[in-house]
Design a protein around this motif. Sequence first.
Motif, PDB file in Angstrom:
ATOM      1  N   GLN A 130       0.686  -1.171  -0.719  1.00 36.98           N
ATOM      2  CA  GLN A 130       0.331   0.257  -0.061  1.00 36.98           C
ATOM      3  C   GLN A 130       0.735   1.470   0.015  1.00 36.98           C
ATOM      4  OE1 GLN A 130      -2.283  -0.648   3.284  1.00 36.98           O
ATOM      5  NE2 GLN A 130      -3.375  -2.630   2.645  1.00 36.98           N
ATOM      6  N   THR A 131       1.743   1.473   0.953  1.00 40.16           N
ATOM      7  CA  THR A 131       2.639   2.349   0.687  1.00 40.16           C
ATOM      8  C   THR A 131       3.280   2.542  -0.180  1.00 40.16           C
ATOM      9  OG1 THR A 131       3.171   2.432   3.430  1.00 40.16           O
ATOM     10  CG2 THR A 131       4.704   3.143   1.544  1.00 40.16           C
ATOM     11  N   VAL A 132       4.260   1.983  -1.267  1.00 41.63           N
ATOM     12  CA  VAL A 132       5.071   1.692  -2.135  1.00 41.63           C
ATOM     13  C   VAL A 132       3.786   1.884  -3.857  1.00 41.63           C
ATOM     14  CG1 VAL A 132       5.798   0.379  -3.699  1.00 41.63           C
ATOM     15  CG2 VAL A 132       6.135   0.142  -1.641  1.00 41.63           C
ATOM     16  N   ASP A 133       2.458   1.616  -3.322  1.00 43.20           N
ATOM     17  CA  ASP A 133       1.589   1.963  -4.242  1.00 43.20           C
ATOM     18  C   ASP A 133       1.093   4.283  -3.731  1.00 43.20           C
ATOM     19  OD1 ASP A 133       1.143  -0.526  -5.077  1.00 43.20           O
ATOM     20  OD2 ASP A 133      -0.655  -0.915  -4.697  1.00 43.20           O
ATOM     21  N   GLU A 134       1.138   4.506  -2.618  1.00 43.32           N
ATOM     22  CA  GLU A 134       0.891   5.238  -2.793  1.00 43.32           C
ATOM     23  C   GLU A 134       2.185   6.368  -3.547  1.00 43.32           C
ATOM     24  OE1 GLU A 134      -0.976   8.799   0.131  1.00 43.32           O
ATOM     25  OE2 GLU A 134      -0.791   6.227   1.170  1.00 43.32           O
ATOM     26  N   LEU A 135       3.234   6.118  -2.646  1.00 40.24           N
ATOM     27  CA  LEU A 135       4.956   6.526  -3.566  1.00 40.24           C
ATOM     28  C   LEU A 135       4.113   6.811  -4.641  1.00 40.24           C
ATOM     29  CD1 LEU A 135       7.164   5.500  -0.302  1.00 40.24           C
ATOM     30  CD2 LEU A 135       6.380   7.816  -0.725  1.00 40.24           C
ATOM     31  N   GLY A 136       3.932   5.997  -5.022  1.00 38.58           N
ATOM     32  CA  GLY A 136       4.356   5.270  -6.987  1.00 38.58           C
ATOM     33  C   GLY A 136       3.552   6.566  -6.956  1.00 38.58           C
ATOM     34  N   LYS A 137       2.411   6.894  -7.016  1.00 36.92           N
ATOM     35  CA  LYS A 137       1.894   7.909  -7.245  1.00 36.92           C
ATOM     36  C   LYS A 137       1.781   9.379  -6.817  1.00 36.92           C
ATOM     37  CE  LYS A 137      -2.893   4.387  -6.839  1.00 36.92           C
ATOM     38  NZ  LYS A 137      -3.984   4.684  -6.189  1.00 36.92           N
ATOM     39  N   LEU A 138       2.853   9.562  -5.830  1.00 37.92           N
ATOM     40  CA  LEU A 138       2.837  10.595  -5.297  1.00 37.92           C
ATOM     41  C   LEU A 138       4.721  11.190  -5.867  1.00 37.92           C
ATOM     42  CD1 LEU A 138       2.136  10.959  -1.799  1.00 37.92           C
ATOM     43  CD2 LEU A 138       0.751  11.631  -3.262  1.00 37.92           C
ATOM     44  N   LEU A 139       5.858  10.256  -6.420  1.00 38.59           N
ATOM     45  CA  LEU A 139       6.729  10.808  -6.610  1.00 38.59           C
ATOM     46  C   LEU A 139       6.692  10.472  -8.082  1.00 38.59           C
ATOM     47  CD1 LEU A 139       8.658   8.178  -4.218  1.00 38.59           C
ATOM     48  CD2 LEU A 139       7.983  10.620  -3.834  1.00 38.59           C
ATOM     49  N   SER A 140       7.995  11.412  -8.557  1.00 38.53           N
ATOM     50  CA  SER A 140       8.515  12.068  -9.675  1.00 38.53           C
ATOM     51  C   SER A 140       9.557  11.060 -10.244  1.00 38.53           C
ATOM     52  CB  SER A 140       8.846  12.906 -10.062  1.00 38.53           C
ATOM     53  OG  SER A 140       7.677  14.307  -9.391  1.00 38.53           O
ATOM     54  N   GLU A 141       9.672  11.147 -11.198  1.00 41.66           N
ATOM     55  CA  GLU A 141      10.617  10.486 -12.616  1.00 41.66           C
ATOM     56  C   GLU A 141      11.575  11.031 -11.921  1.00 41.66           C
ATOM     57  OE1 GLU A 141      12.332   9.794 -16.873  1.00 41.66           O
ATOM     58  OE2 GLU A 141      11.055  11.008 -16.318  1.00 41.66           O
ATOM     59  N   GLY A 142      13.145  10.339 -11.164  1.00 43.57           N
ATOM     60  CA  GLY A 142      14.581  10.440 -10.402  1.00 43.57           C
ATOM     61  C   GLY A 142      14.250  10.124  -9.199  1.00 43.57           C
ATOM     62  N   ASP A 143      13.448   9.589  -8.739  1.00 44.28           N
ATOM     63  CA  ASP A 143      13.542  10.205  -7.312  1.00 44.28           C
ATOM     64  C   ASP A 143      13.461   8.230  -6.808  1.00 44.28           C
ATOM     65  OD1 ASP A 143      11.853  12.192  -7.243  1.00 44.28           O
ATOM     66  OD2 ASP A 143      10.670  11.763  -6.746  1.00 44.28           O
ATOM     67  N   VAL A 144      13.812   8.285  -5.891  1.00 43.03           N
ATOM     68  CA  VAL A 144      13.901   6.936  -5.340  1.00 43.03           C
ATOM     69  C   VAL A 144      13.207   6.358  -3.566  1.00 43.03           C
ATOM     70  CG1 VAL A 144      15.716   5.510  -4.103  1.00 43.03           C
ATOM     71  CG2 VAL A 144      16.716   7.479  -5.826  1.00 43.03           C
ATOM     72  N   VAL A 145      12.645   5.165  -4.053  1.00 42.41           N
ATOM     73  CA  VAL A 145      12.293   4.731  -2.925  1.00 42.41           C
ATOM     74  C   VAL A 145      12.930   3.313  -1.695  1.00 42.41           C
ATOM     75  CG1 VAL A 145      11.163   2.820  -2.093  1.00 42.41           C
ATOM     76  CG2 VAL A 145       9.942   4.917  -4.153  1.00 42.41           C
ATOM     77  N   ILE A 146      13.628   3.172  -0.960  1.00 47.51           N
ATOM     78  CA  ILE A 146      14.202   2.497  -0.625  1.00 47.51           C
ATOM     79  C   ILE A 146      13.394   1.766   0.503  1.00 47.51           C
ATOM     80  CG2 ILE A 146      16.218   2.033   1.021  1.00 47.51           C
ATOM     81  CD1 ILE A 146      17.444   4.587   0.662  1.00 47.51           C
ATOM     82  N   ASP A 147      13.356   0.016   0.091  1.00 50.42           N
ATOM     83  CA  ASP A 147      12.458  -0.717   1.916  1.00 50.42           C
ATOM     84  C   ASP A 147      13.538  -1.684   2.219  1.00 50.42           C
ATOM     85  OD1 ASP A 147      10.333  -2.246   2.313  1.00 50.42           O
ATOM     86  OD2 ASP A 147      10.298  -3.453   0.711  1.00 50.42           O
ATOM     87  N   GLY A 148      13.055  -0.125   3.081  1.00 50.36           N
ATOM     88  CA  GLY A 148      14.357  -0.820   4.404  1.00 50.36           C
ATOM     89  C   GLY A 148      13.332  -2.176   5.310  1.00 50.36           C
ATOM     90  N   GLY A 149      12.171  -2.637   4.800  1.00 48.32           N
ATOM     91  CA  GLY A 149      11.664  -3.667   5.974  1.00 48.32           C
ATOM     92  C   GLY A 149      11.669  -5.179   5.419  1.00 48.32           C
ATOM     93  N   ASN A 150      11.138  -6.603   6.106  1.00 51.88           N
ATOM     94  CA  ASN A 150      11.525  -7.576   6.041  1.00 51.88           C
ATOM     95  C   ASN A 150      10.833  -7.963   4.515  1.00 51.88           C
ATOM     96  OD1 ASN A 150      13.400  -7.923   8.194  1.00 51.88           O
ATOM     97  ND2 ASN A 150      12.017  -8.143   9.509  1.00 51.88           N
ATOM     98  N   SER A 151      10.620  -7.214   3.470  1.00 49.78           N
ATOM     99  CA  SER A 151       9.628  -7.716   2.104  1.00 49.78           C
ATOM    100  C   SER A 151      10.211  -9.175   2.275  1.00 49.78           C
ATOM    101  CB  SER A 151       9.709  -7.169   1.148  1.00 49.78           C
ATOM    102  OG  SER A 151       8.825  -5.321   1.297  1.00 49.78           O
ATOM    103  N   HIS A 152       9.444 -10.062   0.476  1.00 51.13           N
ATOM    104  CA  HIS A 152      10.159 -10.951   0.304  1.00 51.13           C
ATOM    105  C   HIS A 152      10.767 -10.695  -1.223  1.00 51.13           C
ATOM    106  CE1 HIS A 152       9.000 -15.479  -0.814  1.00 51.13           C
ATOM    107  NE2 HIS A 152      10.179 -15.261  -0.792  1.00 51.13           N
ATOM    108  N   TYR A 153      11.974 -10.776  -1.313  1.00 52.15           N
ATOM    109  CA  TYR A 153      12.592 -10.288  -2.351  1.00 52.15           C
ATOM    110  C   TYR A 153      11.253 -10.480  -3.201  1.00 52.15           C
ATOM    111  CZ  TYR A 153      13.917 -16.019  -3.855  1.00 52.15           C
ATOM    112  OH  TYR A 153      13.438 -17.043  -4.396  1.00 52.15           O
TER     113      TYR A 153
END
Length: 312
Positions: free
Chosen positions: A66-89
């Motif tokens: 949900q967080t990645v989806d929302e950030l995908g709508k808010l951020l712009s080209e060239g921005d960076v998302v780092i997932d530091g949680g314990n997500s599945h690869y």
Amino acid sequence: MQIGMVGLGKMGGNMAERLRRGGHEVVGYDHHREASDVGSLKELVDRLETPRAVWVMVPAGAPTQQTVDELGKLLSEGDVVIDGGNSHYVDDQKHAAELAEKGIRFVDCGVSGGVWGLQNGYALMCGGDDSVVQHMMPIFETLKPEGEDGFVHAGAVGAGHFAKMVHNGIEYGMMQSFAEGWELLEASDIVTDVKGCFSSWRTGTVIRSWLLDLLVRALDSDEHLEELRGYAQDSGEGRWTVQAAVDHAVPLPVITAALYARFASRQEDPPAMKVVAALRNQFGGHAIASAEGSVGMGADSPGADVTPPKVR
């Protein structure tokens, strides 16, 4: 460097504080308003200068998605998302592909250090394009422990969380070994200082480790662990490690057994052991305990009256 931090719990909050102490500007957002610098993800994104960098520290699965989806709508080209949680690869690869369609770059970062990371630093395992990882190195350098070790660019997207998954699987096995050794020492009639044994192993032995130090610390406050119930949860990473082993045909008997031991710890009256008790009673006349707690031979205990089947 400026960075947004989404998720300010025990890990995320301490990481944000370590970054601030290191001279970085952190804009934090959490569902708990009192911990946040802003009231929404949109406000967080609006506060950041381009190219923006947002570090996500929320539980794996739906919250991360949900967080990645929302950030995908808010951020712009060239921005960076780092997932530091314990997500599945596998989820990392999906998130990276989704964000790449909008020109947003993605890094997965396995983080280890727990509640001690603020003081000691965090071990970081990153996956992603080299140019993005290098761009974020000022942040990684501040979060990691001092010295050469504590950081690895493990490979492409997903490699960081794959490495962290294996790290946690190894942790399962080490913890289970210490636990079984403790139980055996406690059961011994001749060892009278179990805590002293573990404490003595912290110097000069091949099993000295931070986990051993933490166990001694726990025994210092509760020598026989009488205040604890033998119940242990598992993070998703233990299960994912075993599943990855099946997928790659790699035997992991120790880690698998440690995971199953955690499952067993949650059962006050393990169902499988009822079958074992029933069979022992049937073939050997061994005593069985009733659900009410009484012990007997069983109403239909066969003793020696049952003729074993012929072996063909």
